[in-house]
Design a protein around this motif. Sequence first.
Motif, PDB file in Angstrom:
ATOM      1  N   ASN A   1      38.853  59.957  69.585  1.00  0.00           N
ATOM      2  CA  ASN A   1      37.531  60.286  69.048  1.00  0.00           C
ATOM      3  C   ASN A   1      36.433  59.413  69.656  1.00  0.00           C
ATOM      4  N   GLN A   2      36.798  58.390  70.432  1.00  0.00           N
ATOM      5  CA  GLN A   2      35.820  57.539  71.110  1.00  0.00           C
ATOM      6  C   GLN A   2      35.581  57.962  72.555  1.00  0.00           C
ATOM      7  N   LEU A   3      36.377  58.899  73.049  1.00  0.00           N
ATOM      8  CA  LEU A   3      36.265  59.320  74.436  1.00  0.00           C
ATOM      9  C   LEU A   3      35.107  60.290  74.614  1.00  0.00           C
ATOM     10  N   THR A   4      34.788  60.588  75.864  1.00  0.00           N
ATOM     11  CA  THR A   4      33.742  61.554  76.180  1.00  0.00           C
ATOM     12  C   THR A   4      34.340  62.685  77.010  1.00  0.00           C
ATOM     13  N   GLY A   5      33.566  63.756  77.130  1.00  0.00           N
ATOM     14  CA  GLY A   5      34.009  64.888  77.944  1.00  0.00           C
ATOM     15  C   GLY A   5      35.153  65.651  77.295  1.00  0.00           C
ATOM     16  N   THR A   6      35.957  66.311  78.125  1.00  0.00           N
ATOM     17  CA  THR A   6      37.042  67.155  77.607  1.00  0.00           C
ATOM     18  C   THR A   6      38.172  66.343  76.986  1.00  0.00           C
ATOM     19  N   ALA A   7      38.242  65.052  77.285  1.00  0.00           N
ATOM     20  CA  ALA A   7      39.300  64.210  76.715  1.00  0.00           C
ATOM     21  C   ALA A   7      39.025  63.859  75.255  1.00  0.00           C
ATOM     22  N   ARG A   8      37.794  64.065  74.809  1.00  0.00           N
ATOM     23  CA  ARG A   8      37.430  63.673  73.449  1.00  0.00           C
ATOM     24  C   ARG A   8      38.006  64.660  72.430  1.00  0.00           C
ATOM     25  N   VAL A   9      38.510  64.118  71.324  1.00  0.00           N
ATOM     26  CA  VAL A   9      38.968  64.921  70.192  1.00  0.00           C
ATOM     27  C   VAL A   9      38.337  64.323  68.939  1.00  0.00           C
ATOM     28  N   GLY A  10      37.504  65.096  68.280  1.00  0.00           N
ATOM     29  CA  GLY A  10      36.778  64.587  67.119  1.00  0.00           C
ATOM     30  C   GLY A  10      37.671  64.385  65.906  1.00  0.00           C
ATOM     31  N   TRP A  11      37.138  63.684  64.931  1.00  0.00           N
ATOM     32  CA  TRP A  11      37.834  63.445  63.663  1.00  0.00           C
ATOM     33  C   TRP A  11      36.805  63.569  62.549  1.00  0.00           C
ATOM     34  N   LYS A  12      36.989  64.527  61.666  1.00  0.00           N
ATOM     35  CA  LYS A  12      35.989  64.819  60.649  1.00  0.00           C
ATOM     36  C   LYS A  12      36.375  64.317  59.265  1.00  0.00           C
ATOM     37  N   THR A  13      37.668  64.162  58.998  1.00  0.00           N
ATOM     38  CA  THR A  13      38.130  63.815  57.658  1.00  0.00           C
ATOM     39  C   THR A  13      37.679  62.420  57.253  1.00  0.00           C
ATOM     40  N   ARG A  14      37.106  62.290  56.041  1.00  0.00           N
ATOM     41  CA  ARG A  14      36.629  60.998  55.548  1.00  0.00           C
ATOM     42  C   ARG A  14      37.440  60.497  54.354  1.00  0.00           C
ATOM     43  N   ILE A  15      38.218  61.383  53.736  1.00  0.00           N
ATOM     44  CA  ILE A  15      39.001  61.018  52.565  1.00  0.00           C
ATOM     45  C   ILE A  15      40.449  60.799  52.989  1.00  0.00           C
ATOM     46  N   VAL A  16      41.007  59.646  52.636  1.00  0.00           N
ATOM     47  CA  VAL A  16      42.403  59.357  52.965  1.00  0.00           C
ATOM     48  C   VAL A  16      43.208  59.257  51.678  1.00  0.00           C
ATOM     49  N   ASP A  17      44.541  59.342  51.819  1.00  0.00           N
ATOM     50  CA  ASP A  17      45.438  59.337  50.670  1.00  0.00           C
ATOM     51  C   ASP A  17      46.088  57.982  50.412  1.00  0.00           C
ATOM     52  N   HIS A  18      45.907  57.037  51.345  1.00  0.00           N
ATOM     53  CA  HIS A  18      46.652  55.785  51.232  1.00  0.00           C
ATOM     54  C   HIS A  18      45.848  54.664  51.872  1.00  0.00           C
ATOM     55  N   SER A  19      46.138  53.438  51.459  1.00  0.00           N
ATOM     56  CA  SER A  19      45.438  52.278  52.024  1.00  0.00           C
ATOM     57  C   SER A  19      45.743  52.076  53.503  1.00  0.00           C
ATOM     58  N   ASP A  20      46.808  52.714  54.000  1.00  0.00           N
ATOM     59  CA  ASP A  20      47.101  52.663  55.437  1.00  0.00           C
ATOM     60  C   ASP A  20      46.230  53.635  56.227  1.00  0.00           C
ATOM     61  N   ASN A  21      45.306  54.283  55.531  1.00  0.00           N
ATOM     62  CA  ASN A  21      44.323  55.189  56.148  1.00  0.00           C
ATOM     63  C   ASN A  21      44.967  56.416  56.799  1.00  0.00           C
ATOM     64  N   TYR A  22      45.729  57.139  56.001  1.00  0.00           N
ATOM     65  CA  TYR A  22      46.276  58.416  56.470  1.00  0.00           C
ATOM     66  C   TYR A  22      46.101  59.478  55.388  1.00  0.00           C
ATOM     67  N   ILE A  23      46.150  60.725  55.837  1.00  0.00           N
ATOM     68  CA  ILE A  23      46.232  61.855  54.908  1.00  0.00           C
ATOM     69  C   ILE A  23      47.637  62.436  55.034  1.00  0.00           C
ATOM     70  N   GLN A  24      48.230  62.781  53.899  1.00  0.00           N
ATOM     71  CA  GLN A  24      49.562  63.379  53.914  1.00  0.00           C
ATOM     72  C   GLN A  24      49.419  64.871  53.684  1.00  0.00           C
ATOM     73  N   LEU A  25      50.019  65.655  54.561  1.00  0.00           N
ATOM     74  CA  LEU A  25      49.839  67.099  54.521  1.00  0.00           C
ATOM     75  C   LEU A  25      50.722  67.731  53.453  1.00  0.00           C
ATOM     76  N   CYS A  26      50.222  68.832  52.901  1.00  0.00           N
ATOM     77  CA  CYS A  26      50.954  69.596  51.891  1.00  0.00           C
ATOM     78  C   CYS A  26      51.296  70.961  52.480  1.00  0.00           C
ATOM     79  N   TRP A  27      52.562  71.323  52.483  1.00  0.00           N
ATOM     80  CA  TRP A  27      52.988  72.613  53.022  1.00  0.00           C
ATOM     81  C   TRP A  27      52.869  73.691  51.945  1.00  0.00           C
ATOM     82  N   PHE A  28      52.213  74.794  52.303  1.00  0.00           N
ATOM     83  CA  PHE A  28      52.152  75.929  51.391  1.00  0.00           C
ATOM     84  C   PHE A  28      52.033  77.218  52.196  1.00  0.00           C
ATOM     85  N   PRO A  29      53.001  78.116  52.051  1.00  0.00           N
ATOM     86  CA  PRO A  29      54.228  77.963  51.264  1.00  0.00           C
ATOM     87  C   PRO A  29      55.170  76.916  51.879  1.00  0.00           C
ATOM     88  N   SER A  30      56.064  76.399  51.035  1.00  0.00           N
ATOM     89  CA  SER A  30      56.880  75.261  51.432  1.00  0.00           C
ATOM     90  C   SER A  30      57.842  75.579  52.571  1.00  0.00           C
TER      91      SER A  30
END
Length: 490
Positions: free
Chosen positions: A294-323
């Motif tokens: 997310n710090q790169l420029t040009g085509t190598a850049r991949v943005g990050w929009k999520t601001r809410i995390v699920d854990h103090s280790d700063n990650y979001i845990q995905l939920c499968w639906f349907p399982s």
Amino acid sequence: MAALVKVTAKVRTDKSGRLLEVPVLLTKQGVFEPLLDYVLSQYHARSQPWMNRVVFACQLLLEYMQANRGLYSSPTVLFSNFVNKLSLGTINHDGHDPSGLYWLPRSVSNTNQLISALNGLTDWLVLNNGVSNLNPLEEASSYQQALNYAAWHKKNQFNFLGHLKPHGLSDMVKKTRKLRGKRDVIKVDDDAIAFSEAMFKPFFIDGLGSAKDYRVRLRDQLIVLLMHGAGVRESDALHLWVEDVYEDPDDCNSVIVRLFHPEDGKAPNNWRGRNKQQTRSAYLAEVFGLRSRNQLTGTARVGWKTRIVDHSDNYIQLCWFPSYLGQLFRQLWREYLRLLLPLERFHPYAFVSFSVTTLGQPLTLNAFNCNYRAALSRIGLTASKVEGLSPHAHRHAFGRRLTEAGLDPILIKKALHHASLSSQLVYTQPGIREVTKACHDATSRLDGIQHPTFKEEVVLSWKDILREGFDDIDPRGLFSGHQPSFGSRE
């Protein structure tokens, strides 16, 4: 007119080895330094798209000033005419433009974005360089004060303690820009079209699954499973590291997927850097000599929009639906790792390129989107955001699926990792297609029922309609009147 060129420059601001990559404007005299100083002053707090927007807005303003050199004595008059030409264009009805700009009209929203970008730049220049403000603040009318307060309330109503008025709010609402953009059309709710559930299976099997390279097939199917079955954005999926997928202790046939913040997420395997840092940005720099995507420029850049995390280790845990989609992901993931193992990778990212020239390098968004369009074309479809045939439409499908299953809105917010309940409305509300279908279904239920608006006694025949009132368009009575020359048109 002298050319202005926008380029990306690596700037050294101190004696350290870290260079800052920022967009700059090149003129005949070199880099346009006031703009560079402003961008550098905001570098720590602003995104790459914001910097690009400011530089582009400045480029347009400088081009306009060059094309109209010496014409305006007042900066505010110049800025006013500049804004007019942004929205109206500079080409006359004959297709000519003596200024040489040949600008086409811009939308209201785009014009307002450019004005806002230049307001910030000129305000900063006034404070730091002592120049005249192109668009100064002035006393707002009572009507504009009401609008300012309404805008503040809308922005803060869903924030924690957003109902508390900050000190200085009254002074803020009493001021307005001398030149404001037009009021944009009100988008009450965007029509978020979801990817069709009925279409997903053929797309997954016959579209994605028909890629010539088996490795590409598996990789793209895994990415789409993350989007369709867990609601992630396509950019989020490309931040996944191999270490971020774990066996699910509650379901041995499924997996747990955690997406860590690309900079502040905790590094894997309890890694600790030289300075006792444990973040992913530190891990990338020390182990691989890389920066987070997310710090790169040009085509190598991949943005990050999520601001809410699920854990103090700063990650979001995905939920499968349907399982069962999580179980399918596990099967494909194990096979994908077997194919990934022989490749030389100088990075930790899971999804890589299998092209000859970029083999083993992190997959780019452009490459994935190209493969996505190719997969749609294999089943006779064309990529279209408005038709729900786009990567982001899978996230909408995930939100709609949760809503149709009757999940509590709080749980849906958690599954989509939104900051507020209002953020998920676009993912869960019915779209135009659903509303149209509902109207058709309601119409079919009215079949055989006479609607009071269309009483039979007031319905005229086509012949009755043509008898009177057409003298101006059919003066010779060829088709209308009591005795049309060409006979009855029933």
